[in-house]
Design a protein around this motif. Structure first.
Motif, mmCIF file in Angstrom:
data_model
loop_
_atom_site.group_PDB
_atom_site.id
_atom_site.type_symbol
_atom_site.label_atom_id
_atom_site.label_comp_id
_atom_site.label_asym_id
_atom_site.label_seq_id
_atom_site.Cartn_x
_atom_site.Cartn_y
_atom_site.Cartn_z
ATOM 1 N N ARG A 146 5.388 18.351 1.897
ATOM 2 C CA ARG A 146 5.685 18.540 0.486
ATOM 3 C C ARG A 146 6.354 17.329 -0.155
ATOM 4 O O ARG A 146 6.660 17.365 -1.335
ATOM 5 C CB ARG A 146 6.554 19.781 0.242
ATOM 6 N N ARG A 147 6.597 16.245 0.583
ATOM 7 C CA ARG A 147 7.158 15.036 -0.017
ATOM 8 C C ARG A 147 6.056 13.989 -0.069
ATOM 9 O O ARG A 147 5.864 13.217 0.859
ATOM 10 C CB ARG A 147 8.366 14.533 0.781
ATOM 11 N N LEU A 148 5.259 14.013 -1.160
ATOM 12 C CA LEU A 148 4.089 13.152 -1.300
ATOM 13 C C LEU A 148 3.208 13.256 -0.059
ATOM 14 O O LEU A 148 2.816 12.260 0.548
ATOM 15 C CB LEU A 148 4.497 11.707 -1.578
ATOM 16 N N GLN A 149 2.898 14.475 0.312
ATOM 17 C CA GLN A 149 2.095 14.752 1.503
ATOM 18 C C GLN A 149 0.616 14.823 1.128
ATOM 19 O O GLN A 149 0.218 15.618 0.266
ATOM 20 C CB GLN A 149 2.523 16.079 2.132
ATOM 21 N N LEU A 150 -0.191 14.002 1.769
ATOM 22 C CA LEU A 150 -1.633 14.036 1.535
ATOM 23 C C LEU A 150 -2.205 15.311 2.140
ATOM 24 O O LEU A 150 -2.125 15.534 3.344
ATOM 25 C CB LEU A 150 -2.297 12.807 2.159
ATOM 26 N N LYS A 151 -2.799 16.145 1.287
ATOM 27 C CA LYS A 151 -3.375 17.405 1.756
ATOM 28 C C LYS A 151 -4.834 17.241 2.161
ATOM 29 O O LYS A 151 -5.363 18.042 2.929
ATOM 30 C CB LYS A 151 -3.273 18.473 0.658
ATOM 31 N N GLY A 152 -5.500 16.219 1.614
ATOM 32 C CA GLY A 152 -6.883 15.990 1.969
ATOM 33 C C GLY A 152 -7.633 15.294 0.854
ATOM 34 O O GLY A 152 -7.064 14.938 -0.187
ATOM 35 N N GLU A 153 -8.937 15.106 1.079
ATOM 36 C CA GLU A 153 -9.791 14.443 0.094
ATOM 37 C C GLU A 153 -11.128 15.158 0.035
ATOM 38 O O GLU A 153 -11.677 15.549 1.069
ATOM 39 C CB GLU A 153 -9.985 12.972 0.451
ATOM 40 N N ALA A 154 -11.632 15.349 -1.173
ATOM 41 C CA ALA A 154 -12.945 15.958 -1.362
ATOM 42 C C ALA A 154 -13.556 15.382 -2.631
ATOM 43 O O ALA A 154 -12.857 15.161 -3.628
ATOM 44 C CB ALA A 154 -12.833 17.483 -1.473
ATOM 45 N N ALA A 175 6.063 6.144 -7.875
ATOM 46 C CA ALA A 175 5.618 5.727 -6.544
ATOM 47 C C ALA A 175 4.106 5.825 -6.421
ATOM 48 O O ALA A 175 3.444 4.921 -5.887
ATOM 49 C CB ALA A 175 6.295 6.587 -5.477
ATOM 50 N N MET A 176 3.547 6.918 -6.938
ATOM 51 C CA MET A 176 2.103 7.081 -6.866
ATOM 52 C C MET A 176 1.391 6.084 -7.760
ATOM 53 O O MET A 176 0.326 5.555 -7.410
ATOM 54 C CB MET A 176 1.712 8.516 -7.240
ATOM 55 N N ARG A 177 1.982 5.783 -8.908
ATOM 56 C CA ARG A 177 1.376 4.796 -9.803
ATOM 57 C C ARG A 177 1.327 3.419 -9.121
ATOM 58 O O ARG A 177 0.327 2.698 -9.195
ATOM 59 C CB ARG A 177 2.176 4.724 -11.100
ATOM 60 N N ALA A 178 2.393 3.070 -8.421
ATOM 61 C CA ALA A 178 2.439 1.780 -7.733
ATOM 62 C C ALA A 178 1.420 1.721 -6.595
ATOM 63 O O ALA A 178 0.826 0.674 -6.326
ATOM 64 C CB ALA A 178 3.837 1.520 -7.195
ATOM 65 N N ALA A 179 1.230 2.852 -5.912
ATOM 66 C CA ALA A 179 0.319 2.881 -4.764
ATOM 67 C C ALA A 179 -1.138 3.070 -5.174
ATOM 68 O O ALA A 179 -2.044 2.656 -4.452
ATOM 69 C CB ALA A 179 0.730 4.001 -3.813
ATOM 70 N N ALA A 180 -1.360 3.687 -6.351
ATOM 71 C CA ALA A 180 -2.709 4.098 -6.734
ATOM 72 C C ALA A 180 -3.502 3.020 -7.450
ATOM 73 O O ALA A 180 -4.724 3.138 -7.585
ATOM 74 C CB ALA A 180 -2.634 5.335 -7.618
ATOM 75 N N VAL A 213 9.243 0.708 5.906
ATOM 76 C CA VAL A 213 9.353 2.130 5.572
ATOM 77 C C VAL A 213 7.930 2.646 5.390
ATOM 78 O O VAL A 213 7.174 2.120 4.559
ATOM 79 C CB VAL A 213 10.185 2.343 4.290
ATOM 80 N N SER A 214 7.552 3.645 6.161
ATOM 81 C CA SER A 214 6.140 4.046 6.253
ATOM 82 C C SER A 214 5.711 5.069 5.213
ATOM 83 O O SER A 214 4.716 5.782 5.412
ATOM 84 C CB SER A 214 5.851 4.574 7.666
ATOM 85 N N VAL A 215 6.436 5.160 4.105
ATOM 86 C CA VAL A 215 6.069 6.022 2.979
ATOM 87 C C VAL A 215 6.234 5.203 1.701
ATOM 88 O O VAL A 215 7.058 4.295 1.646
ATOM 89 C CB VAL A 215 6.922 7.306 2.920
ATOM 90 N N PRO A 216 5.461 5.521 0.647
ATOM 91 C CA PRO A 216 5.509 4.700 -0.561
ATOM 92 C C PRO A 216 6.673 5.074 -1.471
ATOM 93 O O PRO A 216 7.172 6.192 -1.444
ATOM 94 C CB PRO A 216 4.176 5.029 -1.243
ATOM 95 N N GLY A 217 7.107 4.109 -2.274
ATOM 96 C CA GLY A 217 8.090 4.399 -3.314
ATOM 97 C C GLY A 217 9.445 3.768 -3.081
ATOM 98 O O GLY A 217 9.980 3.788 -1.964
ATOM 99 N N GLY A 232 0.833 -1.193 0.000
ATOM 100 C CA GLY A 232 0.000 0.000 0.000
ATOM 101 C C GLY A 232 0.868 1.243 0.000
ATOM 102 O O GLY A 232 1.701 1.436 -0.886
ATOM 103 N N LEU A 233 0.689 2.082 1.011
ATOM 104 C CA LEU A 233 1.479 3.312 1.116
ATOM 105 C C LEU A 233 2.739 3.104 1.963
ATOM 106 O O LEU A 233 3.353 4.064 2.415
ATOM 107 C CB LEU A 233 0.622 4.436 1.703
#
Length: 463
Positions: free
Chosen positions: A317-325, A347-352, A277-281, A259-260
């Protein structure tokens, strides 16, 4: 116990005190008891964080902001010679100190780890700061980004380790004398200061040559630029390589996306270690291995440091989730060099999974766009669709003929769907018209594109 305050900096004045590098040094000085003052072009959360530590922060630059009794004036390479506070310092005979010299003075008497490389410095420095803190070692640190809140880019700790991001852009990292140095990668960037790869290599060689006797260089075995630097150094410094290459001293045998997060397995000194490692990529996983190797070089047991690295959950600013709407996630990326852009998009393609990835990209610097605009456009082809803003100039003046169109043409030539938007105020509506539930939106770049995330979320919530 960490050393106290350098006497020459007991009343420092910072020109551009709100900047990532400058504010960190100012924060540590304030925590050590200095009477800190400074100025910045605009007010910010960082300025407020400094005021909370007792610093005086003026908005705007004016000669009268500089107190007559200031012990020194601290500047970065971005400060122009016609700055009125700099002129006033000359009139008063107040010493002018470069940011890197101030940071070097703060590291004196401690055990510094200096993290260098074209990409990944902030993340790797942060990983070390967080994991060493988890182990109760109370490190001091100075980072080019905020860990979790404005002003959290630096800390004066009571331990004997100082972790610092070492900036190669203006050769200021030549000032440091680390016990352990990390070189993550070596590529041509900062074209206003470096004319060729040979100049880049020479600069990194100088940096490596400043490692204290008996110290260690931790360097990537995967990146060709880093391997070339290792060859050029020709065993003049104790070197520990890391990575997926067969000949790496700290060898990565597996990186498994979860996942992430990622699960990473390494072999270090003949022992196999697996940690999270608690961040993706993949690139962030390798940054964590660099941090692990550096800690081990400093004498910290790898079996203790490896699980502590999981405490790192990201930097602003390093693949930081700002929110969801409206079912759309908005993520902020600092990537501004093609290699960084590619790494974050992969990294986002792998996680998304099957989710669409939409990018709002703001090029950073005219010189970088002139040299690397084609590669930036090719990187954007990894997204499903992109919007490209005008170039963020930062410290540079425009270069005739250099515009975002260089990137847009290259992106379209690579088959990308890309739209030019010249007015940032239009971006929230443009993205709201493009995005569908399940999509990911990345605001990408080193300039003020980061400000668009909350505005995009507000507009999406109204859809």
């Amino acid at each position: 116990m960490a050393p106290g305050l350098p006497t020459a900096m007991d009343r420092p004045h910072f020109i551009g005190i709100g900047g990532a590098g400058m504010s960190g040094i100012a924060k540590i000085l304030a925590q050590r008891g200095a009477k800190v003052a400074g100025s910045d072009a605009k007010d910010s959360a960082t300025a407020e964080a400094l005021r909370a530590l007792g610093a005086t922060v003026h908005i705007g630059h004016a000669a009268e902001h500089l107190a007559d009794d200031a012990s020194c004036v601290v500047v970065s390479s971005a400060i122009r010679q016609d700055n009125p506070e700099l002129a006033r310092a000359a009139e008063l005979g107040i010493p002018v100190v470069h940011r890197s010299d101030a940071l070097a003075a703060l590291m004196a008497g401690l055990r510094p780890i200096a993290v260098a490389g074209t990409h990944g410095k902030t993340t790797t420095t942060s990983m070390l700061a967080v994991s060493l803190g988890e182990l109760g070692l109370k490190p001091s640190y100075a980072i080019g980004g905020d860990l979790d809140a404005p002003g959290s880019n630096a800390l004066h700790g009571d331990g004997d380790i100082f972790v610092a991001e070492a900036d190669e852009s203006d050769r200021s990292f030549h000032t440091y004398a680390p016990e352990v140095a990390i070189v993550l990668n070596v590529e041509l960037d900062h074209h206003a200061n470096y004319a060729s790869m040979d100049e880049i290599y020479e600069s990194f060689e100088t940096f490596a040559g400043k490692i204290v006797p008996g110290g260690t260089l931790v360097i990537s075995a995967d990146h060709e630029g880093a391997r070339e630097l290792t060859r050029r150094l020709a065993e003049t410094v104790r070197t520990v390589t890391y990575g997926e290459a067969e000949d790496a001293a700290v060898r990565v045998t597996a990186i498994v996306p979860q996942g992430l997060k990622s699960q990473v397995t390494v072999v270090l000194d003949g022992e196999e270690l697996t940690f999270t490692v608690s961040v993706p990529g993949r690139h962030y996983a390798l940054n964590a291995v660099a941090a692990l190797a550096a800690g081990a070089a400093l004498g910290i047991p790898a079996a203790e440091l490896a699980p502590a690295l999981a405490a790192y959950t990201g930097v602003k600013r390093r693949l930081q989730l700002k929110g969801e709407a409206a079912g759309v996630q908005v993520i902020d990326s600092y990537a501004h060099h093609p290699t960084e852009m590619t790494a974050d998009l992969e990294a986002m393609r792998a996680a998304a999974g099957d989710a669409r990835i939409l990018v709002v990209f703001q090029p950073h610097l005219f010189s970088r766009t002139q040299e690397l605009g084609k590669e930036m456009g090719q990187a954007l082809a990894l997204a499903d669709a992109s919007v490209v803003l005008d170039i963020y100039p930062a410290r540079e003046d425009p270069i005739p003929g250099v515009t975002s169109e260089l990137i847009i043409e290259a992106a379209r030539a690579a088959g990308a769907e890309v739209t030019a938007v010249h007015d940032k105020a239009e971006i929230p509506a443009v993205i709201a018209g493009m995005a569908k539930p399940g999509d990911l939106v990345l605001t990408m770049g080193a300039g003020d594109v980061t400000d668009l995330g909350p505005l995009i979320l507000d507009r999406l919530s109204q859809s």
